[in-house]
Design an enzyme around this catalytic site. Structure first.
Site, PDB file in Angstrom:
ATOM      1  N   GLY B  13       0.799  -1.226   0.000  1.00  0.00           N
ATOM      2  CA  GLY B  13       0.000   0.000   0.000  1.00  0.00           C
ATOM      3  C   GLY B  13       0.829   1.271   0.000  1.00  0.00           C
ATOM      4  N   LEU B  15       3.313   4.096  -2.370  1.00  0.00           N
ATOM      5  CA  LEU B  15       2.968   4.932  -3.521  1.00  0.00           C
ATOM      6  C   LEU B  15       2.741   4.128  -4.793  1.00  0.00           C
ATOM      7  CD1 LEU B  15       5.297   8.010  -2.935  1.00  0.00           C
ATOM      8  CD2 LEU B  15       2.797   8.069  -3.178  1.00  0.00           C
ATOM      9  N   ALA B  16       3.627   3.151  -5.073  1.00  0.00           N
ATOM     10  CA  ALA B  16       3.493   2.398  -6.322  1.00  0.00           C
ATOM     11  C   ALA B  16       2.207   1.581  -6.317  1.00  0.00           C
ATOM     12  CB  ALA B  16       4.711   1.494  -6.524  1.00  0.00           C
ATOM     13  N   SER B  42       3.271   3.476   5.096  1.00  0.00           N
ATOM     14  CA  SER B  42       4.224   2.777   4.227  1.00  0.00           C
ATOM     15  C   SER B  42       5.557   3.513   4.163  1.00  0.00           C
ATOM     16  CB  SER B  42       3.644   2.665   2.817  1.00  0.00           C
ATOM     17  OG  SER B  42       2.404   2.000   2.860  1.00  0.00           O
ATOM     18  N   HIS B 257      23.434   4.798   1.242  1.00  0.00           N
ATOM     19  CA  HIS B 257      23.245   6.256   1.254  1.00  0.00           C
ATOM     20  C   HIS B 257      24.355   6.886   2.098  1.00  0.00           C
ATOM     21  CE1 HIS B 257      21.463  10.185   1.852  1.00  0.00           C
ATOM     22  NE2 HIS B 257      20.506   9.890   0.994  1.00  0.00           N
ATOM     23  N   ARG B 273      22.839  18.055   1.321  1.00  0.00           N
ATOM     24  CA  ARG B 273      23.994  18.391   0.479  1.00  0.00           C
ATOM     25  C   ARG B 273      23.548  19.150  -0.763  1.00  0.00           C
ATOM     26  NH1 ARG B 273      25.692  13.178  -0.973  1.00  0.00           N
ATOM     27  NH2 ARG B 273      23.853  12.414   0.119  1.00  0.00           N
ATOM     28  N   GLU B 394      10.195  -0.178  -5.805  1.00  0.00           N
ATOM     29  CA  GLU B 394      11.472  -0.764  -5.380  1.00  0.00           C
ATOM     30  C   GLU B 394      11.452  -2.291  -5.448  1.00  0.00           C
ATOM     31  OE1 GLU B 394      12.848   0.809  -1.655  1.00  0.00           O
ATOM     32  OE2 GLU B 394      14.734  -0.302  -1.724  1.00  0.00           O
ATOM     33  N   SER B 410      13.846   7.429  -6.996  1.00  0.00           N
ATOM     34  CA  SER B 410      13.104   6.264  -6.500  1.00  0.00           C
ATOM     35  C   SER B 410      11.673   6.622  -6.153  1.00  0.00           C
ATOM     36  CB  SER B 410      13.785   5.650  -5.288  1.00  0.00           C
ATOM     37  OG  SER B 410      13.667   6.484  -4.172  1.00  0.00           O
TER      38      SER B 410
END
Lengths: 241, 654
Positions: B13, B15-16, B42, B257, B273, B394, B410
């Site tokens: 559930g 975004l995708a 999520s 990351h 940054r 993802e 992403s």
């Protein structure tokens, strides 16, 4: 690693409503404190090392998803970003949030409540039709976008609902989270609803006029959202509507 | 036996998943979403800094377009991505931002006039034109030639997810919460839905559908230290592998990351940054320009993470009880900027570190963050081998990111893939009928019930928490930023042993309903299979590409390794296979990314493709526009409703 050498004590509400014969009770656990320990770290260790039956909800463990709200030493807040150093005595009394259905121990069903709240207030942008997504977007003043984001920061953790005395007395009361959402859509020019539309969901004793102004919401919102200002603002608007 | 039927089943559930369900509903299909948690919780909500889309409204984004975004993405991927997918993505990303604007995301806007900003540690003045005032603005992110990352402060994912879920609720899309899909139902290479466990009651049921989409996010939780939420355990990816039919791809491509806080591993956005923050070492020295004079802190993520690790290996890290770290300095941005545009970062620093980032440096180090690999799909988002199974976001290897994903690509992929794959899912549902023997469904449920009963019945055996701890430790120590053959071989051997031991898990809390220990016992063998895929793939890939960095094979070897790793599960064994990338059909033939020394061993087709491209361009009219040139080199497909060109402020070419 362990600078303090403290032994922490956790008194945790235990109850599994699906286990025949189980009774609500407080259970005591102890754990050595470590550097930078949060209640997320502590509860995870208790589950893994001492009692795998312990139920609680963490998802992001970073204070952004709103899953882990519980009553910590009498006040509703996010467990993931509660550092154990915040307790001078080293003792924590942990209860599930009131006002939500209990799943077990510290785990409650906020999802059902929040979905129903969104359906009730129609908490989405009401536009006449979906517009063109290939052309330039509708413009917005930068300051207004920022102001909407300020109110959009609610993470639906349920602390304001748990802290709301009116909600404890009246199950149908919309609750501060609902007011915050309505304030957010009211401010948003992309939403075509009028004050009269808002009055229908807000202008009664289960809405903004039912609030007793004890402002537990304002005091306990982990995101420091301006509940007090929003409630006052909506009341004024509804009086004019 | 409880069976729930729908047209379009979506697992996840975030975004995708929500966007795919919305696409199905908009096409008049029945759809429902399964989620471990309320959809708004999520992991999409954790995306802070923003999403890339070439709107080109702000002055630092001028002259940006799909072509520039495409080139940045392909280079960022170290030429590992599917270039047609990258084209589809770059074309639809501006539409996704504009759609979300209509659905309520309060994107930060361009303000006309002059303002001060920090660029490369210097104060500069940026001027915005009056005609761009009020349009959606963008900030700078690593590895991009333009300021392209659209944002709402540093809570972009949160605002996007809330707008998306609210839209889904307005369309009356049901989200079945606290449900976990633990197996896919399939027969004759066709997927029919999933066996699902209710995490409150423990009930097992079948959700049967024409199309099943996995959108369960990444699998960072196979690592000990990760920015990922606890739910990112990869079970959705693993159940695709466990069909024995659908392959996974590029599982060794794992992103670290540069700036997660120490020790908690919580992300501080690349926007720190992008907005002008710098990295400092134990002496307070800004070291990145020595490694990457040009892009410095805004080199691609894999590059910055490696430089940081190298710098700490030189003894320049800051010692702490949790190991060495470096400093992220955003004090130079000033309090006003931090409190407006980096407020989540400020809250995280306050709550977890007890520091004020307007005054103090933030302790950071590279931390597992993103899974480029996942369920292998074609450009339509459907499994290359199992019909009716789709994947997006993802969880998928669509393959937009290749071996390194750009920051801001992403969260953009989640919604863009949701839009594009959502159309193909709807096409599939409208074209297909559902014919499945109920005995097939029953047998899948029976298998899962048998496994759970065995777990609940076993009196003594392995402790699942302990096994997980061992897996996470192996992955962090031996399948990390820098890799070598010896460590990887050990990782493979140790993970193989753990997978064997995981077949003998015994629970201490033996109840079938709400039970976190049982949930882990179900998930752990699946997580171990993903860990093994990553370790096996990393061991086999004797080159360095993007985030996959082999100390014993430092060169990028296009000659032998310009191919996608595939993993199949056959007879309970992971079998590796490869899918070559076709240089002769690339719009942008492999080249040098521009970081450090060029260690590329080139593919024999690369010069030939370069010559062919020149020839093709020469045959075009001298005044042909960029769209004609692009189409001549690499035509790509796009659902009809997303075909129109994107308008930009003051640009005529749309």
């Amino acid at each position: 690693m362990n600078d303090s050498g403290r032994t922490l004590t956790f008194n945790i509400f235990r109850y599994d409503p699906q286990l025949p014969g189980d009774q609500p009770r407080m259970q005591r656990y102890q754990l050595e404190e470590t550097d930078g320990m949060t209640l997320f770290i502590a509860l995870t260790r208790l589950r893994e090392e001492q009692d795998p039956s312990l139920k609680f909800d963490f998802v992001c463990r970073a204070g952004i998803c709103g899953s882990c709200a519980m009553v910590i030493n009498g006040l509703p807040t996010l467990a993931c970003r509660t550092l154990t150093t915040t307790s001078q005595s080293g003792e924590f009394n942990l209860h599930p949030l009131p006002a939500f259905a209990l799943i077990g121990d510290l785990s409650v069903d906020t999802g059902k409540f929040m979905r129903e709240m969104t359906e009730r207030i129609e908490g989405w942008i009401h536009a006449d039709e979906d517009g063109d997504i290939h052309s330039l977007e509708q413009r917005m003043e930068p300051e207004l976008a920022t102001a909407i984001y300020e109110l959009d920061r609610c993470i639906e953790c349920g602390c304001c609902v748990a802290a709301c005395a009116t909600r404890q007395m009246r199950a149908g009361f919309l609750s501060p989270v609902g007011f915050m959402k309505l304030g957010r859509f009211h401010l948003d020019p992309r939403d075509t609803r009028t004050d009269a539309d808002y009055y229908e969901v807000l202008g009664n004793e289960d809405g903004v006029f039912g609030c007793m102004s004890l402002l537990g919401c304002q005091d306990n919102c982990p995101k420091n959202l301006p509940h007090q200002v929003q409630i006052a603002y909506l009341r004024r608007k509804m009086l004019q509507a | 036996m409880k069976i729930i039927y729908t047209d379009s089943l979506v697992i996840g559930g975030g975004l995708a998943g929500l966007r795919i369900a919305i696409a199905s509903r908009q096409r008049g299909l029945d759809t429902l979403v399964l989620s471990l948690i309320p959809a708004k919780r999520s992991h999409s909500a954790a995306a802070q800094g923003g999403m890339q889309a070439s709107l080109a409204s702000s002055s630092k984004g001028k002259e940006d377009n799909e072509d520039v975004h495409f080139a940045d993405t392909v280079k960022g991927s170290d030429w590992g991505c599917d270039q047609k997918v990258a084209r589809m993505f770059c074309h639809v990303a501006p539409k996704a931002v504009r759609e979300l604007a209509q659905w309520g995301v309060p994107w930060n806007r361009v303000k006309q006039g002059d303002r001060k900003a920090i660029v490369n540690a210097r104060t500069v003045t940026i001027s915005e034109r009056a005609e761009d005032h009020g349009l959606i603005t963008a900030r700078d992110f690593g590895g991009t030639r333009k300021w392209r990352t659209c944002y709402t402060s540093d809570g972009t994912g949160h605002s996007m997810l809330y707008a998306m879920d609210n839209k889904a609720i307005s369309l009356e899309i049901p989200v079945h919460e606290r449900k976990q899909a633990i197996a896919l139902i399939h027969h004759d290479n066709r997927c029919y839905g999933a066996v699902v466990r209710d995490m409150v009651s423990g009930e097992l049921m079948a959700y049967v559908a024409k199309a099943t989409t996995v959108a369960t996010g990444g699998f960072g939780r196979i690592y000990a230290i990760t920015t990922n939420a606890l739910i990112c355990d990869g079970v959705g990816t693993a159940i695709a592998l466990e069909t024995g039919v659908a392959p996974l791809a590029n599982m060794e491509a794992v992103q670290f990351h540069p700036t997660a806080i120490v020790p908690a591993g919580i992300l501080t956005t690349e926007g720190c940054r992008g907005d002008g923050g710098v990295l400092r070492d134990v002496d307070g020295h800004r070291f990145m320009p020595e490694y990457e004079p040009d892009k410095a802190e805004l080199a691609s993520r894999d590059v910055v993470s490696r430089c940081m690790t190298e710098h700490m290996r030189k003894g320049k890290g800051v010692p702490s009880p949790y190991g060495d770290h470096l400093w992220l300095d955003i004090t130079i941005l000033g309090r006003e900027h931090i409190e407006k545009n980096l407020r989540e970062v400020k809250e995280i620093c306050d709550a977890f570190l007890g520091i004020d980032p307007a005054v103090d440096y933030i302790p950071v180090r590279p931390t597992q963050h993103y899974s480029m690999g996942g369920i292998r799909t074609d450009h339509r988002g459907e499994s290359t081998h199992l019909k009716g199974l789709f994947a997006a976001g993802e969880a998928a290897c669509w393959d937009l990111h290749g071996f390194n994903r750009l920051g801001g690509n992403s969260v953009a992929e989640t919604v863009v893939a949701g839009m594009i794959v959502g159309e193909y899912v709807a096409d599939f549902c409208q074209q297909q009928s559902l014919n499945i023997d109920s005995r097939v469904i029953e047998s899948f449920i029976d298998t899962e019930r048998g496994r759970i009963d065995t777990l609940l019945g076993r009196k003594s055996g392995e402790n699942c928490f302990q096994l997980r701890g061992e897996m996470c430790s192996i992955m962090t120590r031996k399948v990390g930023i820098f890799r070598n053959g010896k460590d990887l071989q050990e990782a493979v051997d140790e993970l193989t042993d753990l997978l064997r031991r995981s077949r003998d898990i015994a629970l201490r809390h033996r109840v079938s309903h709400a039970n976190p220990e049982l949930e882990l016992a179900i998930a752990l063998p699946k997580m171990l299979k993903l860990a093994l895929c990553a370790a096996r793939g990393a061991l086999a890939r004797t080159e360095s590409r993007g985030a996959h960095s082999r100390e014993d094979y430092p060169e990028r070897n296009d000659h032998e390794w310009l191919k996608r790793s595939l993993y199949f599960l056959r007879d309970d064994e992971i079998v590796l296979d490869y899918e070559p990338l076709d240089v002769m059909s690339m719009e942008l033939p492999p080249g040098f990314r521009g970081y450090g020394a060029d260690l590329t061993s080139h593919h024999p087709d690369t010069p030939a493709r370069g010559a062919e491209i020149e020839r093709q361009l020469e045959t075009l009219d001298a005044d042909s526009d960029r769209f004609t040139r692009q189409q001549a080199l690499m035509p790509f497909e796009i659902p009809e409703k997303y075909q129109p060109r994107n308008h930009r402020s003051g640009v005529e070419d749309a």
